[in-house]
Design a protein around this motif. Structure first.
Motif, PDB file in Angstrom:
ATOM      1  N   SER A  91       1.090  -1.025  -0.305  1.00  0.00           N
ATOM      2  CA  SER A  91      -0.232   0.416   0.051  1.00  0.00           C
ATOM      3  C   SER A  91       0.601   1.267   0.105  1.00  0.00           C
ATOM      4  O   SER A  91       1.982   1.139   0.652  1.00  0.00           O
ATOM      5  CB  SER A  91      -0.989   0.135   1.136  1.00  0.00           C
ATOM      6  N   VAL A  92       0.727   2.207  -0.681  1.00  0.00           N
ATOM      7  CA  VAL A  92       1.586   3.099  -0.385  1.00  0.00           C
ATOM      8  C   VAL A  92       1.863   4.021  -0.446  1.00  0.00           C
ATOM      9  O   VAL A  92       3.079   4.621   0.593  1.00  0.00           O
ATOM     10  CB  VAL A  92       1.274   4.090  -1.780  1.00  0.00           C
ATOM     11  N   GLN A  93       0.260   4.169   1.413  1.00  0.00           N
ATOM     12  CA  GLN A  93       1.066   4.689   2.872  1.00  0.00           C
ATOM     13  C   GLN A  93       2.307   4.241   3.297  1.00  0.00           C
ATOM     14  O   GLN A  93       2.244   5.115   4.498  1.00  0.00           O
ATOM     15  CB  GLN A  93      -0.287   4.802   3.428  1.00  0.00           C
ATOM     16  N   PHE A  94       2.701   3.040   2.983  1.00  0.00           N
ATOM     17  CA  PHE A  94       3.539   2.146   3.715  1.00  0.00           C
ATOM     18  C   PHE A  94       5.175   2.783   2.413  1.00  0.00           C
ATOM     19  O   PHE A  94       5.838   2.056   3.373  1.00  0.00           O
ATOM     20  CB  PHE A  94       3.435   1.246   3.941  1.00  0.00           C
ATOM     21  N   GLY A  95       5.372   3.389   1.969  1.00  0.00           N
ATOM     22  CA  GLY A  95       6.443   3.215   1.457  1.00  0.00           C
ATOM     23  C   GLY A  95       7.602   4.572   1.623  1.00  0.00           C
ATOM     24  O   GLY A  95       7.324   5.051   2.699  1.00  0.00           O
ATOM     25  N   GLY A  96       8.845   3.553   1.642  1.00  0.00           N
ATOM     26  CA  GLY A  96      10.334   4.753   2.410  1.00  0.00           C
ATOM     27  C   GLY A  96      10.197   4.270   3.714  1.00  0.00           C
ATOM     28  O   GLY A  96      10.189   2.602   4.233  1.00  0.00           O
ATOM     29  N   ASP A  97      10.333   5.294   4.744  1.00  0.00           N
ATOM     30  CA  ASP A  97      10.167   5.055   5.656  1.00  0.00           C
ATOM     31  C   ASP A  97       9.479   4.635   7.062  1.00  0.00           C
ATOM     32  O   ASP A  97       9.665   4.419   8.267  1.00  0.00           O
ATOM     33  CB  ASP A  97      10.902   6.238   6.349  1.00  0.00           C
ATOM     34  N   ARG A  98       8.245   4.365   6.151  1.00  0.00           N
ATOM     35  CA  ARG A  98       6.779   3.706   6.666  1.00  0.00           C
ATOM     36  C   ARG A  98       6.743   2.919   6.173  1.00  0.00           C
ATOM     37  O   ARG A  98       5.427   2.872   7.043  1.00  0.00           O
ATOM     38  CB  ARG A  98       5.827   4.877   6.360  1.00  0.00           C
ATOM     39  N   ALA A  99       7.471   2.308   6.122  1.00  0.00           N
ATOM     40  CA  ALA A  99       7.048   0.248   5.884  1.00  0.00           C
ATOM     41  C   ALA A  99       6.927   0.020   7.457  1.00  0.00           C
ATOM     42  O   ALA A  99       8.014   0.805   8.468  1.00  0.00           O
ATOM     43  CB  ALA A  99       8.699   0.080   5.160  1.00  0.00           C
ATOM     44  N   LEU A 100       6.533  -0.944   8.271  1.00  0.00           N
ATOM     45  CA  LEU A 100       6.417  -1.273   9.079  1.00  0.00           C
ATOM     46  C   LEU A 100       6.547  -2.770   9.268  1.00  0.00           C
ATOM     47  O   LEU A 100       6.463  -3.820   8.413  1.00  0.00           O
ATOM     48  CB  LEU A 100       5.380  -0.837   9.858  1.00  0.00           C
ATOM     49  N   THR A 101       6.336  -3.133  10.412  1.00  0.00           N
ATOM     50  CA  THR A 101       6.799  -4.346  10.811  1.00  0.00           C
ATOM     51  C   THR A 101       5.452  -5.113  11.374  1.00  0.00           C
ATOM     52  O   THR A 101       4.822  -4.184  12.675  1.00  0.00           O
ATOM     53  CB  THR A 101       7.846  -5.408  11.886  1.00  0.00           C
ATOM     54  N   PHE A 102       4.703  -5.800  11.277  1.00  0.00           N
ATOM     55  CA  PHE A 102       3.188  -6.381  11.352  1.00  0.00           C
ATOM     56  C   PHE A 102       3.071  -7.100  12.037  1.00  0.00           C
ATOM     57  O   PHE A 102       2.847  -8.263  11.498  1.00  0.00           O
ATOM     58  CB  PHE A 102       1.884  -5.408  10.355  1.00  0.00           C
ATOM     59  N   ARG A 103       2.603  -7.533  13.401  1.00  0.00           N
ATOM     60  CA  ARG A 103       1.787  -8.521  13.723  1.00  0.00           C
ATOM     61  C   ARG A 103       0.612  -8.821  13.453  1.00  0.00           C
ATOM     62  O   ARG A 103      -0.533  -8.127  14.161  1.00  0.00           O
ATOM     63  CB  ARG A 103       2.449  -8.530  15.095  1.00  0.00           C
ATOM     64  N   VAL A 104      -0.251 -10.292  13.165  1.00  0.00           N
ATOM     65  CA  VAL A 104      -1.580  -9.894  12.397  1.00  0.00           C
ATOM     66  C   VAL A 104      -2.149  -9.966  13.893  1.00  0.00           C
ATOM     67  O   VAL A 104      -1.771 -11.441  14.447  1.00  0.00           O
ATOM     68  CB  VAL A 104      -1.435 -10.958  11.310  1.00  0.00           C
ATOM     69  N   VAL A 105      -3.128  -9.695  14.226  1.00  0.00           N
ATOM     70  CA  VAL A 105      -4.250 -10.431  14.925  1.00  0.00           C
ATOM     71  C   VAL A 105      -5.068 -10.957  14.413  1.00  0.00           C
ATOM     72  O   VAL A 105      -6.035 -11.878  15.191  1.00  0.00           O
ATOM     73  CB  VAL A 105      -4.257  -9.011  15.955  1.00  0.00           C
ATOM     74  N   SER A 106      -6.669  -9.897  13.779  1.00  0.00           N
ATOM     75  CA  SER A 106      -7.516 -10.778  13.186  1.00  0.00           C
ATOM     76  C   SER A 106      -7.089 -10.210  11.472  1.00  0.00           C
ATOM     77  O   SER A 106      -6.644  -9.232  10.620  1.00  0.00           O
ATOM     78  CB  SER A 106      -8.327 -10.191  13.331  1.00  0.00           C
ATOM     79  N   VAL A 107      -8.233 -11.319  10.564  1.00  0.00           N
ATOM     80  CA  VAL A 107      -7.606 -10.823   8.774  1.00  0.00           C
ATOM     81  C   VAL A 107      -9.873 -10.602   8.397  1.00  0.00           C
ATOM     82  O   VAL A 107     -10.549 -11.083   8.695  1.00  0.00           O
ATOM     83  CB  VAL A 107      -7.649 -11.926   8.118  1.00  0.00           C
ATOM     84  N   GLY A 108     -10.009  -9.273   7.845  1.00  0.00           N
ATOM     85  CA  GLY A 108     -10.717  -9.437   7.547  1.00  0.00           C
ATOM     86  C   GLY A 108     -11.224  -9.760   6.061  1.00  0.00           C
ATOM     87  O   GLY A 108     -10.453 -10.665   5.677  1.00  0.00           O
ATOM     88  N   PRO A 109     -12.446  -9.756   5.314  1.00  0.00           N
ATOM     89  CA  PRO A 109     -12.695 -10.500   4.447  1.00  0.00           C
ATOM     90  C   PRO A 109     -12.257 -10.258   2.944  1.00  0.00           C
ATOM     91  O   PRO A 109     -11.844  -8.858   3.260  1.00  0.00           O
ATOM     92  CB  PRO A 109     -14.582 -10.887   4.191  1.00  0.00           C
ATOM     93  N   GLU A 110     -11.664 -10.620   2.721  1.00  0.00           N
ATOM     94  CA  GLU A 110     -11.089 -10.296   1.296  1.00  0.00           C
ATOM     95  C   GLU A 110     -11.731  -9.300   0.289  1.00  0.00           C
ATOM     96  O   GLU A 110     -13.222  -9.716  -0.011  1.00  0.00           O
ATOM     97  CB  GLU A 110     -10.078 -11.533   0.180  1.00  0.00           C
ATOM     98  N   MET A 111     -11.340  -8.782  -0.512  1.00  0.00           N
ATOM     99  CA  MET A 111     -12.405  -8.030  -1.103  1.00  0.00           C
ATOM    100  C   MET A 111     -12.394  -8.729  -3.076  1.00  0.00           C
ATOM    101  O   MET A 111     -11.592  -8.677  -3.339  1.00  0.00           O
ATOM    102  CB  MET A 111     -11.559  -6.623  -1.571  1.00  0.00           C
TER     103      MET A 111
END
Length: 109
Positions: free
Chosen positions: A27-47
């Motif tokens: 997702s463009v909002q996580f580009g460059g130094d905004r990238a993150l490490t993310f621990r998944v808690v729940s998953v929504g429905p796929e579009m």
């Protein structure tokens, strides 16, 4: 190519407990130094027909400590699962779930 670039893409739907690297490809909002490490808690429905999905989880800092709970909307095709050895280094723990954030519920009568 840096090691992060060579990590396998998530070939299956993310699951609670997965440790993901989310960057600008997901997702463009996580580009460059905004990238993150993310621990998944729940998953929504796929579009349907888009490969985009809502994930709820915790952003981890460099020490593997959960810093904030977030909902993110990302393309599953470009999510990268962090390898188990790397996950141990990031989270400081050997288990697949990494650090646990516990919410205590106090019930009054």
């Amino acid at each position: 190519m840096p090691p992060a670039e060579r990590r396998p893409l998530v070939a299956v739907r993310p699951q609670p407990g997965d440790l993901l690297r989310v960057d600008g490809r997901a997702s463009v909002q996580f580009g460059g130094d905004r990238a993150l490490t993310f621990r998944v808690v729940s998953v929504g429905p796929e579009m349907p027909h888009t490969d985009w999905i809502w994930l709820t989880g915790y952003v981890l800092n460099r020490r593997g400590t959960a810093t904030v709970k977030r909902e993110i909307f990302v393309q599953t095709t470009f999510l990268r699962r962090i390898a188990q050895a790397t996950a141990r280094q990031v989270t400081g723990q050997g288990g697949p779930a990494g650090p646990c954030v516990t919410h205590h519920v106090v019930r009054t009568q």
